[in-house]
Enzyme design. Structure first.
Site, PDB file in Angstrom:
ATOM      1  N   GLY A  46     -38.546  31.494 -22.024  1.00 33.50           N
ATOM      2  CA  GLY A  46     -37.278  30.991 -21.508  1.00 33.50           C
ATOM      3  C   GLY A  46     -36.428  32.155 -21.047  1.00 33.50           C
ATOM      4  O   GLY A  46     -36.591  33.278 -21.537  1.00 33.50           O
ATOM      5  N   GLN A  51     -29.076  36.937 -18.536  1.00 34.56           N
ATOM      6  CA  GLN A  51     -29.987  37.990 -18.966  1.00 34.56           C
ATOM      7  C   GLN A  51     -30.420  38.905 -17.822  1.00 34.56           C
ATOM      8  O   GLN A  51     -30.864  40.014 -18.046  1.00 34.56           O
ATOM      9  CB  GLN A  51     -31.221  37.376 -19.646  1.00 34.56           C
ATOM     10  CG  GLN A  51     -30.870  36.689 -20.952  1.00 34.56           C
ATOM     11  CD  GLN A  51     -32.102  36.094 -21.593  1.00 34.56           C
ATOM     12  OE1 GLN A  51     -32.492  34.985 -21.298  1.00 34.56           O
ATOM     13  NE2 GLN A  51     -32.755  36.854 -22.464  1.00 34.56           N
ATOM     14  N   CYS A  93     -35.692  37.111 -28.768  1.00 36.75           N
ATOM     15  CA  CYS A  93     -35.019  37.027 -27.477  1.00 36.75           C
ATOM     16  C   CYS A  93     -35.386  38.257 -26.653  1.00 36.75           C
ATOM     17  O   CYS A  93     -35.416  39.361 -27.182  1.00 36.75           O
ATOM     18  CB  CYS A  93     -33.508  36.983 -27.716  1.00 36.75           C
ATOM     19  SG  CYS A  93     -32.541  36.973 -26.209  1.00 36.75           S
ATOM     20  N   LEU A  94     -35.639  38.049 -25.373  1.00 33.01           N
ATOM     21  CA  LEU A  94     -35.983  39.172 -24.498  1.00 33.01           C
ATOM     22  C   LEU A  94     -34.826  40.170 -24.399  1.00 33.01           C
ATOM     23  O   LEU A  94     -35.032  41.323 -24.042  1.00 33.01           O
ATOM     24  CB  LEU A  94     -36.347  38.669 -23.099  1.00 33.01           C
ATOM     25  CG  LEU A  94     -37.587  37.768 -23.016  1.00 33.01           C
ATOM     26  CD1 LEU A  94     -37.743  37.206 -21.613  1.00 33.01           C
ATOM     27  CD2 LEU A  94     -38.839  38.531 -23.428  1.00 33.01           C
ATOM     28  N   HIS A 135     -31.517  27.723 -27.277  1.00 37.82           N
ATOM     29  CA  HIS A 135     -31.370  29.185 -27.214  1.00 37.82           C
ATOM     30  C   HIS A 135     -30.838  29.614 -25.834  1.00 37.82           C
ATOM     31  O   HIS A 135     -29.912  30.422 -25.742  1.00 37.82           O
ATOM     32  CB  HIS A 135     -32.747  29.811 -27.502  1.00 37.82           C
ATOM     33  CG  HIS A 135     -32.802  31.307 -27.401  1.00 37.82           C
ATOM     34  ND1 HIS A 135     -33.067  32.115 -28.478  1.00 37.82           N
ATOM     35  CD2 HIS A 135     -32.622  32.140 -26.345  1.00 37.82           C
ATOM     36  CE1 HIS A 135     -33.047  33.386 -28.088  1.00 37.82           C
ATOM     37  NE2 HIS A 135     -32.793  33.433 -26.793  1.00 37.82           N
ATOM     38  N   GLU A 136     -31.413  29.044 -24.780  1.00 39.87           N
ATOM     39  CA  GLU A 136     -31.009  29.451 -23.418  1.00 39.87           C
ATOM     40  C   GLU A 136     -29.598  28.953 -23.068  1.00 39.87           C
ATOM     41  O   GLU A 136     -28.833  29.669 -22.427  1.00 39.87           O
ATOM     42  CB  GLU A 136     -32.012  28.952 -22.373  1.00 39.87           C
ATOM     43  CG  GLU A 136     -33.459  29.430 -22.565  1.00 39.87           C
ATOM     44  CD  GLU A 136     -33.603  30.921 -22.807  1.00 39.87           C
ATOM     45  OE1 GLU A 136     -32.776  31.711 -22.307  1.00 39.87           O
ATOM     46  OE2 GLU A 136     -34.546  31.298 -23.519  1.00 39.87           O
ATOM     47  N   HIS A 139     -27.064  31.256 -24.334  1.00 36.55           N
ATOM     48  CA  HIS A 139     -26.860  32.420 -23.452  1.00 36.55           C
ATOM     49  C   HIS A 139     -25.784  32.131 -22.404  1.00 36.55           C
ATOM     50  O   HIS A 139     -24.949  32.990 -22.107  1.00 36.55           O
ATOM     51  CB  HIS A 139     -28.150  32.774 -22.694  1.00 36.55           C
ATOM     52  CG  HIS A 139     -29.089  33.663 -23.450  1.00 36.55           C
ATOM     53  ND1 HIS A 139     -28.736  34.929 -23.867  1.00 36.55           N
ATOM     54  CD2 HIS A 139     -30.371  33.483 -23.854  1.00 36.55           C
ATOM     55  CE1 HIS A 139     -29.770  35.479 -24.493  1.00 36.55           C
ATOM     56  NE2 HIS A 139     -30.779  34.626 -24.506  1.00 36.55           N
TER      57      HIS A 139
HETATM   58 ZN   LIG Z   1     -32.588  34.894 -25.367  1.00 35.40          ZN
END
Ligand SMILES: [Zn+2]
Length: 170
Positions: A46, A51, A93-94, A135-136, A139
């Site tokens: 995701g 991000q 998370c990235l 989660h997204e 963000h």
């Molecule tokens: Zn994330």
């Protein structure tokens, strides 16, 4: 298509709120395609536009089953309108390098969003899919999963990250 740079914590762009998308044009489609490519390259399941430093309400979510060809959906202006049940599971998370922690999320959610042409959609998501979307969407509100863990765990991670970043500079 192009792979974009993923911003990582504590980059302030991750703390800003993304704005609603109002123009459903080729630029939006290009951006979503880039996000998909960036997500798979990372690799992740995701990605939210914050991000990659773009403050628009766009998320991409991998919907392929293990072993299948990669397939993702783009959710524009997504809103979680209902949630039920709760599951605690490990999350990463990235944008939060080298860290995972258990996070409590709704088990099942109702999502309203638009597609890349602006067409409204509404659907129910469960389990892994529900977790990724929650989660997204966080963000897009400038929130990270580490905001949902204990203050102690968070401060330990911040200390470790500081050391890692210092080591990189030396
Ligand atoms: Zn994330």
């Amino acid at each position: 298509m192009a792979i974009r740079t993923i911003h990582t914590f504590p980059d302030p762009v991750l703390r800003q709120k993304a704005k609603k998308v109002t123009r459903f044009d080729d630029e939006l489609k290009q951006l979503a395609a880039d996000m998909g490519e960036t997500m798979y390259e990372a690799p992740g399941i995701g990605l939210a536009a914050n991000q990659i430093g773009v403050l628009l309400q766009i998320v991409v979510v991998d919907v392929s089953m293990p072993g299948d060809r990669k397939k993702f959906i783009s959710l524009i202006n997504p809103v979680i309108s209902e949630g039920e049940g709760s599951v605690t599971d490990d999350e990463g998370c990235l944008s939060v390098i080298d860290y995972t922690s258990s996070v409590k999320r709704f088990k099942k959610i109702k999502v309203s969003a638009q597609d890349l042409d602006g067409k409204p959609m509404e659907f129910i998501a469960e389990d892994r899919f529900a977790r990724v979307i929650q989660h997204e969407v966080d963000h897009l509100h400038g929130k990270l999963f580490i905001d949902r863990i204990s203050a102690l765990k968070r401060s330990l991670y911040k200390k470790r990250l500081k050391k890692m970043l210092q080591a990189e500079q030396e």
